[in-house]
Write a protein that holds these residues in place. Structure first.
Motif, PDB file in Angstrom:
ATOM      1  N   VAL A 268      15.230  58.957 -33.754  1.00 26.06           N
ATOM      2  CA  VAL A 268      15.857  59.989 -32.938  1.00 26.06           C
ATOM      3  C   VAL A 268      15.012  60.259 -31.702  1.00 26.06           C
ATOM      4  N   GLY A 269      15.694  60.666 -30.658  1.00 22.86           N
ATOM      5  CA  GLY A 269      15.056  61.018 -29.400  1.00 22.86           C
ATOM      6  C   GLY A 269      16.081  61.732 -28.532  1.00 22.86           C
ATOM      7  N   SER A 270      15.829  61.830 -27.248  1.00 27.92           N
ATOM      8  CA  SER A 270      16.769  62.526 -26.374  1.00 27.92           C
ATOM      9  C   SER A 270      17.032  61.724 -25.113  1.00 27.92           C
ATOM     10  N   ARG A 271      18.222  61.888 -24.565  1.00 27.39           N
ATOM     11  CA  ARG A 271      18.579  61.402 -23.240  1.00 27.39           C
ATOM     12  C   ARG A 271      19.056  62.626 -22.466  1.00 27.39           C
ATOM     13  N   GLY A 272      18.146  63.215 -21.707  1.00 29.75           N
ATOM     14  CA  GLY A 272      18.443  64.507 -21.112  1.00 29.75           C
ATOM     15  C   GLY A 272      18.626  65.536 -22.205  1.00 29.75           C
ATOM     16  N   ALA A 273      19.753  66.233 -22.190  1.00 32.18           N
ATOM     17  CA  ALA A 273      20.046  67.225 -23.214  1.00 32.18           C
ATOM     18  C   ALA A 273      20.763  66.622 -24.405  1.00 32.18           C
ATOM     19  N   GLN A 274      21.025  65.311 -24.377  1.00 33.38           N
ATOM     20  CA  GLN A 274      21.723  64.658 -25.480  1.00 33.38           C
ATOM     21  C   GLN A 274      20.755  64.239 -26.579  1.00 33.38           C
ATOM     22  N   LEU A 275      21.234  64.306 -27.817  1.00 36.46           N
ATOM     23  CA  LEU A 275      20.512  63.743 -28.954  1.00 36.46           C
ATOM     24  C   LEU A 275      20.870  62.274 -29.059  1.00 36.46           C
ATOM     25  N   MET A 276      19.856  61.422 -29.251  1.00 38.31           N
ATOM     26  CA  MET A 276      20.064  59.999 -29.481  1.00 38.31           C
ATOM     27  C   MET A 276      19.644  59.670 -30.904  1.00 38.31           C
ATOM     28  N   ILE A 277      20.478  58.900 -31.597  1.00 37.88           N
ATOM     29  CA  ILE A 277      20.161  58.430 -32.943  1.00 37.88           C
ATOM     30  C   ILE A 277      20.341  56.925 -32.954  1.00 37.88           C
ATOM     31  N   SER A 278      19.319  56.194 -33.333  1.00 40.08           N
ATOM     32  CA  SER A 278      19.364  54.739 -33.387  1.00 40.08           C
ATOM     33  C   SER A 278      19.363  54.285 -34.843  1.00 40.08           C
ATOM     34  N   GLU A 279      20.439  53.578 -35.223  1.00 42.69           N
ATOM     35  CA  GLU A 279      20.574  53.091 -36.601  1.00 42.69           C
ATOM     36  C   GLU A 279      20.710  51.582 -36.585  1.00 42.69           C
ATOM     37  N   ASN A 280      19.812  50.915 -37.306  1.00 45.26           N
ATOM     38  CA  ASN A 280      19.819  49.461 -37.341  1.00 45.26           C
ATOM     39  C   ASN A 280      20.628  48.983 -38.534  1.00 45.26           C
ATOM     40  N   PHE A 281      21.542  48.031 -38.307  1.00 43.70           N
ATOM     41  CA  PHE A 281      22.432  47.554 -39.348  1.00 43.70           C
ATOM     42  C   PHE A 281      21.967  46.263 -39.990  1.00 43.70           C
ATOM     43  N   SER A 282      20.756  45.844 -39.662  1.00 42.94           N
ATOM     44  CA  SER A 282      20.170  44.681 -40.312  1.00 42.94           C
ATOM     45  C   SER A 282      19.354  45.152 -41.495  1.00 42.94           C
ATOM     46  N   ASN A 283      19.651  44.635 -42.698  1.00 44.39           N
ATOM     47  CA  ASN A 283      18.905  45.053 -43.893  1.00 44.39           C
ATOM     48  C   ASN A 283      17.424  44.775 -43.738  1.00 44.39           C
TER      49      ASN A 283
END
Length: 353
Positions: free
Chosen positions: A313-328
């Motif tokens: 998780v992190g931010s882009r300006g006031a937005q929340l960013m969530i990065s989810e990897n789909f590789s097991n």
């Protein structure tokens, strides 16, 4: 109920097909770090958001009385409430499938009043310092006791008064800027897919708004067609045209929002569907400095191999960013996993107002 999950599973199957047919020469370089995140410093929340309206009132009350079907009542910082009843079984949620659950679960779809899920969700308003109206459910008066023990007086919608319940206020996470940024209600703005080849070269990197997500399917369709594929699932006899029709015709089951709370609750919210149901999971920081968050749909085991995982998780300006990897192979964000390639989805969310 599981349309969106099946659609994403099929999309990832097509992604694997496309990547398998490509050479190691990708269409982009590997200048971006962290799964194509555009030099994102995950774990950084440089924008300071205003304090949520009900930050002081936010709390999870776990019912300790025996003579009730209510398990817990939670008031969130953004003014939402979550009531969990005995009809909801977290253990049953874990046992429903042997497929690994992701951050958004099995395409749970929103049902805002008590139903098959055993979870009631909605907005609440503050009547006074101790009494709250839970829209569509009832009113709750919270009276303090020793330590975290409290009593709850509940009047259901329609006027039925329940016997006074005892409850324990769950200990919340320690306040810090990252937790305070995260713990509120969010609405989805867009999604971004990044596909990397073994070695780290970027094969695909595009972002679409929520009403444009079928473009992901169209892009993969076109990439597969360019490589001469006619069938994407030989076992089921499905053609690429069948695959694309599912994306064009089915708009249900898409996520519209998520709730994070300092009590460790995580709940995705999906588009309305009468056959849908709500589901909640739990979360904690795996590495707060790097922005690695761990979630689990099994409240009894944060490391359940089929019900838990890590996201960044992190931010882009006031937005929340969530990065989810789909590789097991890359589900734990190991630094050496670029050798296998990866498919990552980055979610961008706005604070719900």
């Amino acid at each position: 109920m599981k349309k969106n999950f099946l659609r994403m599973s099929r999309l990832l199957s097509l992604v694997a097909l496309v990547v398998g047919g490509m050479t190691l020469t990708a269409c982009g370089g590997d200048d971006d770090d962290d799964n194509g995140g555009g030099n994102v410093e995950w774990g950084k929340f440089e924008t300071k958001l205003s304090t949520p309206a009900y930050e002081k009132e936010s709390a999870l009350y776990e019912i300790t009385s025996d003579d009730t079907n209510i398990q817990s009542i939670e008031l969130t910082a953004s003014g939402n409430y979550i009531v969990v009843t005995d009809n909801y079984s977290m253990a049953r949620e874990v046992e429903k499938t042997t497929l690994k659950k992701r951050l958004l679960g099995l395409a749970k779809q929103i049902q805002t009043r008590a139903g098959v899920s055993g979870i009631v969700y909605g907005k609440f308003t503050k009547i006074n310092d101790t009494t709250f109206r839970l829209e569509g459910w009832g009113t709750v008066t919270i009276e303090g006791g020793n330590s975290n023990a409290v009593s709850l007086k509940i009047t259901l919608e329609g006027g039925t008064e329940l016997p006074t319940l005892t409850a324990a206020k769950k200990t919340q996470m320690a306040d810090n800027e990252k937790t305070t940024f995260l713990c509120r209600t969010w609405t989805f703005y867009s999604m971004r897919m990044i596909i990397k080849m073994p070695g780290g070269d970027v094969l695909y990197d595009k972002e679409y708004k929520m009403n444009e997500l079928k473009n992901f399917g169209r892009d993969m369709y076109n990439m597969a067609k360019q490589q001469g594929y006619d069938d994407w699932d030989e076992d089921d006899g499905d053609s690429l045209e069948d695959y694309m029709e599912e994306w064009e015709d089915d708009e249900e089951g898409l996520p519209v929002g998520v709730i994070f709370t300092k009590s460790g609750t995580y709940m995705p919210i999906y588009t309305n569907d009468q056959e849908g149901e709500l589901a909640i999971s739990t979360w904690t920081w795996e590495n707060v400095d790097k922005g690695v968050l761990r979630y689990s749909w099994n409240y009894n085991d944060m490391n359940d191999p089929y019900a838990s995982g890590n996201v960044k998780v992190g931010s882009r300006g006031a937005q929340l960013m969530i990065s989810e990897n789909f590789s097991n192979r890359n589900s734990d964000y190991d630094d050496d996993d670029d050798q296998y390639g990866s498919a990552t989805m980055v979610y961008y969310l706005n604070e719900a107002k």
